[in-house]
Design an enzyme around this catalytic site. Structure first.
Site, short mmCIF file in Angstrom:
data_model
loop_
_atom_site.label_atom_id
_atom_site.label_comp_id
_atom_site.label_asym_id
_atom_site.label_seq_id
_atom_site.Cartn_x
_atom_site.Cartn_y
_atom_site.Cartn_z
N MET A 50 51.74 48.17 36.95
CA MET A 50 52.96 47.35 36.76
C MET A 50 52.55 45.95 36.32
SD MET A 50 55.63 48.02 39.83
CE MET A 50 56.79 46.72 39.51
N GLY A 105 46.74 45.68 39.20
CA GLY A 105 46.79 46.75 38.20
C GLY A 105 45.47 46.83 37.45
N ILE A 116 49.57 46.34 40.82
CA ILE A 116 50.50 45.32 40.34
C ILE A 116 49.72 44.12 39.82
CG2 ILE A 116 52.37 43.75 41.00
CD1 ILE A 116 53.24 45.78 43.07
N CYS A 117 50.03 43.71 38.57
CA CYS A 117 49.44 42.52 37.95
C CYS A 117 47.91 42.61 38.01
CB CYS A 117 50.00 41.27 38.62
SG CYS A 117 49.60 39.76 37.74
N GLN A 118 47.24 41.63 38.62
CA GLN A 118 45.78 41.68 38.71
C GLN A 118 45.35 42.94 39.49
OE1 GLN A 118 44.04 38.91 41.46
NE2 GLN A 118 42.22 38.60 40.20
#
Lengths: 356, 301
Positions: A172, A152, A148-150
């Site tokens: 994501m 990811g 997720i985000c960083q």
């Protein structure tokens, strides 16, 4: 006729009503007590330094349907309980409901002793050991990873360096191309002397990052939100939801200095994922080495990670099985909105079921 | 507590905004044109973005645009005592601009005598403070300018509403929300540009340079007192991290060796088992041969 028709008596009445609601709301908030977040029962399965690896318990007795477990890799900024905020706003719960066996990495709160942790330590160290723990627990060669985000971006690096250990990769709201025209955060970071900042501060205080994130949309996030909230403070449930979110927003861990320096330089300033410039602990990060199936989920109204920053992945991965899922919402809504609960976890579950 | 403060300060800003319009409409003559009253009130808000008013804590009507600055100030304060508040009034701020160069020249005078090093250190400290102060003033000025433009944008939106025939604005809240929309628009357009990127970079970098110099001065003092300095503790942390990394690598290598050894042991056991069963098979075969009398051999007894 002027389109603005304000009558002084009405405006005064409006202000009085607002003041009354604000007073009542503040009184209610003061009686609310501690705000809990992170609701799904979980078991600690591995711990190292400040890191904890949890396995969530399925709400159904039948357990997980999918034999391949998934590890959620959250960002270093902010806390991972955003994925499990409350009963009806929990991505974790949704994934369990979709028949998945869910693990989550909590990176913890780094302190000065962690100042020299590098991205190599985080990705080839901590993350790799978590993957190994889960692989051994399930006697599998490869497992699923959801970044997720960083987190990811970390997952992409990991999958590119350790492709044999990852069966399926889900990203994501993950930034890949950090130099798209609409990436405001990236524009600002270009002129920051990150060496000076890290050499001066050691770890980067969470407050500094928070200020940066809030100033991306300061009037909505620092003003309108609080004015609007006064309208819902008489509803205890809505007030608690607001408080929970507020707690999460300002719960920002400090960032380990070296890892922060590398992340800003390699990802933001050099755009290393796109330009094949990242090397961690002697290993090159090449996205074309990602050959396993990839599901890339992005948010259409994401002000932190613009869609173009995420969808750049399509042309960079080596996988022939690449899919995208667009969510009609923002960077936070993708975890917590009602619409997200209905769409995102079931889609991930289906996608993984077809590949397990 | 912080949340209470945020709710209250936003409430104050909204009250001041509503109050400006309530007063303007109340004070107007009965036959006055509503658009003129509105523009008069908006002009009052616009004036609150003059530099000296931006720095006035009692100025709540332009508060919407001072929150980001206050937020920076709070953040900068958390980074250490060195954070400097913007100069309290415009004349001092202007003076800073006028005297900056001569002041810098004075501060660049070479140090002499026994205390030259500490004198130079203090001169450098004063210079870095000036640099941060200048960056901070420029950042605030950009916000004041954007604040003014946000009012002009609000006026444009109101005009467009007339031409588009959209519904009337009948509450202060609707008008405030439209101002927030206008503010986000103006801000979004400016902050993506090179000018703001430079301002933002300078604000952060000059504060970091100042903090770094402070840290060095403090380290020197700690060494003078024979106490561990930040630099020494950093060295320890670095060595600790390096050792830990090596331990983890060795542990991983050891685990891999153990795994290989286990696999080899397993293979060896399998081979031994296979050998044994082949031997047993062979000996059973041999025993069978021995037990069976050979055909064609005659007894001579």
């Amino acid at each position: 006729m002027s389109p603005v028709q304000l009558r002084p008596d009405r405006v005064t009445q409006e202000m009085l009503n607002y003041a009354r609601k604000l007073g009542d709301g503040l009184a209610k908030l003061s009686k609310m007590g501690p705000i809990e977040a992170g609701v799904t029962p979980k078991q600690l399965v591995y711990q190292e330094d400040k890191l904890s690896l949890y396995r969530y318990r399925s709400p159904t007795k039948s357990g997980s349907r999918n034999p391949i477990p998934v590890i959620i890799v959250y960002a270093l900024v902010n806390r991972p309980y955003m994925a499990d905020l409350q009963e009806n706003r929990s991505m974790v719960r949704g994934l369990l409901g979709a028949g998945l066996d869910v693990y989550l990495i909590d990176w913890g709160y780094p302190d000065r002793a962690d100042r020299f942790l590098t991205l190599d330590d985080y990705i080839n160290g901590y993350l790799d050991r978590c993957v190994d723990v889960v692989r051994h627990r399930h006697d599998l060669n490869a497992i699923n990873l959801l970044g997720i985000c960083q987190g990811g971006a970390f997952s992409l690096c990991y999958a590119a360096m350790h492709p044999k250990k990852i069966k399926n990769l889900i990203t994501m709201v993950t930034p890949v191309d950090f130099r798209t025209d609409d990436n405001l955060l990236s524009r600002w970071v270009q002129e920051i002397d990150v060496d000076l900042a890290v050499d001066t501060l050691g770890n980067i205080p969470g407050e500094l990052l928070n200020w940066t994130f809030l100033t991306l949309k300061p009037f909505r996030l620092m003003s309108q939100k609080y004015i609007d909230t006064v309208d819902v403070l008489d509803d205890e449930k809505a007030a608690k939801n607001f408080m929970r979110m507020e707690k999460w927003i300002f719960d920002s861990p400090d960032q380990a200095g070296e890892a922060f320096r590398e992340f800003v330089k390699f990802f933001f300033q050099q755009n290393g994922l796109v330009r094949d410039l990242i090397n961690l602990g002697g290993r090159d990060v090449r996205l074309r080495n990602i050959k396993m199936p990839v599901l890339n989920i992005y948010a259409k109204q994401d002000h932190l990670v613009p869609p173009a920053a995420s969808t750049a992945l399509r042309r960079l991965v080596g996988s022939r099985d690449y899919s995208e899922l667009e969510f009609a919402g923002g960077h936070i809504g993708i975890y917590v909105s009602g619409k997200a609960q209905q769409q995102v976890p079931p889609s991930i579950g289906d996608w993984l079921d077809r590949r397990s | 507590m912080d949340l209470f403060q945020r709710l209250l300060s936003q409430g104050n800003s909204f009250f001041a905004f509503g109050d400006t319009f309530a007063h303007a409409f109340e004070a107007a003559k009965p036959d006055a044109d509503a658009s003129e009253i509105l523009n008069g009130a908006l002009e009052i808000i616009k004036q609150s973005f003059e530099p000296e008013k931006m720095r006035d804590a009692a100025n709540t009507v332009g508060g919407l645009w001072t929150f980001p600055l206050e937020s920076w100030q709070r953040t900068a304060n958390l980074l250490g005592d060195s954070a400097i508040k913007p100069l309290p009034n415009a004349s001092l701020s202007d003076a800073l601009g006028v005297f900056q160069q001569p002041l810098e020249r004075v501060l660049s005078t070479p140090g002499l005598g026994y205390n030259r090093e500490s004198q130079e250190q203090l001169q450098q400290y004063a210079k870095l403070k000036l640099h941060y102060q200048k960056a901070s003033q420029a950042y605030s000025a950009a916000f004041a300018d954007m604040g003014k433009r946000s009012i002009e944008r609000l006026q444009d939106h109101i005009k467009q509403r007339t031409t588009k025939g959209e519904s009337l604005i009948t509450s202060a809240r609707q008008l405030y929300d439209l101002w927030i929309d206008s503010s986000e628009e103006v801000y979004g357009e400016f902050v993506i540009g090179e000018e703001f990127v430079q301002l933002h970079g300078k604000l952060t970098n000059t504060l970091m340079a100042l903090k770094q110099h402070e840290g060095r001065m403090l380290d020197d003092y700690l060494e003078f007192l024979n106490l561990p300095s930040r630099g020494e503790i950093d060295t320890l942390h670095r060595r600790f991290r390096d050792s830990r990394r090596e331990t983890k690598t060795l542990q991983a290598q050891l685990n891999a060796v153990v795994e290989r050894f286990k696999a080899l042991q397993k293979a060896l056991r399998r081979m031994e088992k296979q050998n044994k069963s082949e031997k047993a098979k062979k000996s059973r075969k041999n025993a069978g041969r021995k037990a069976k009398p050979k055909s064609g051999r005659k007894s001579h007894s």
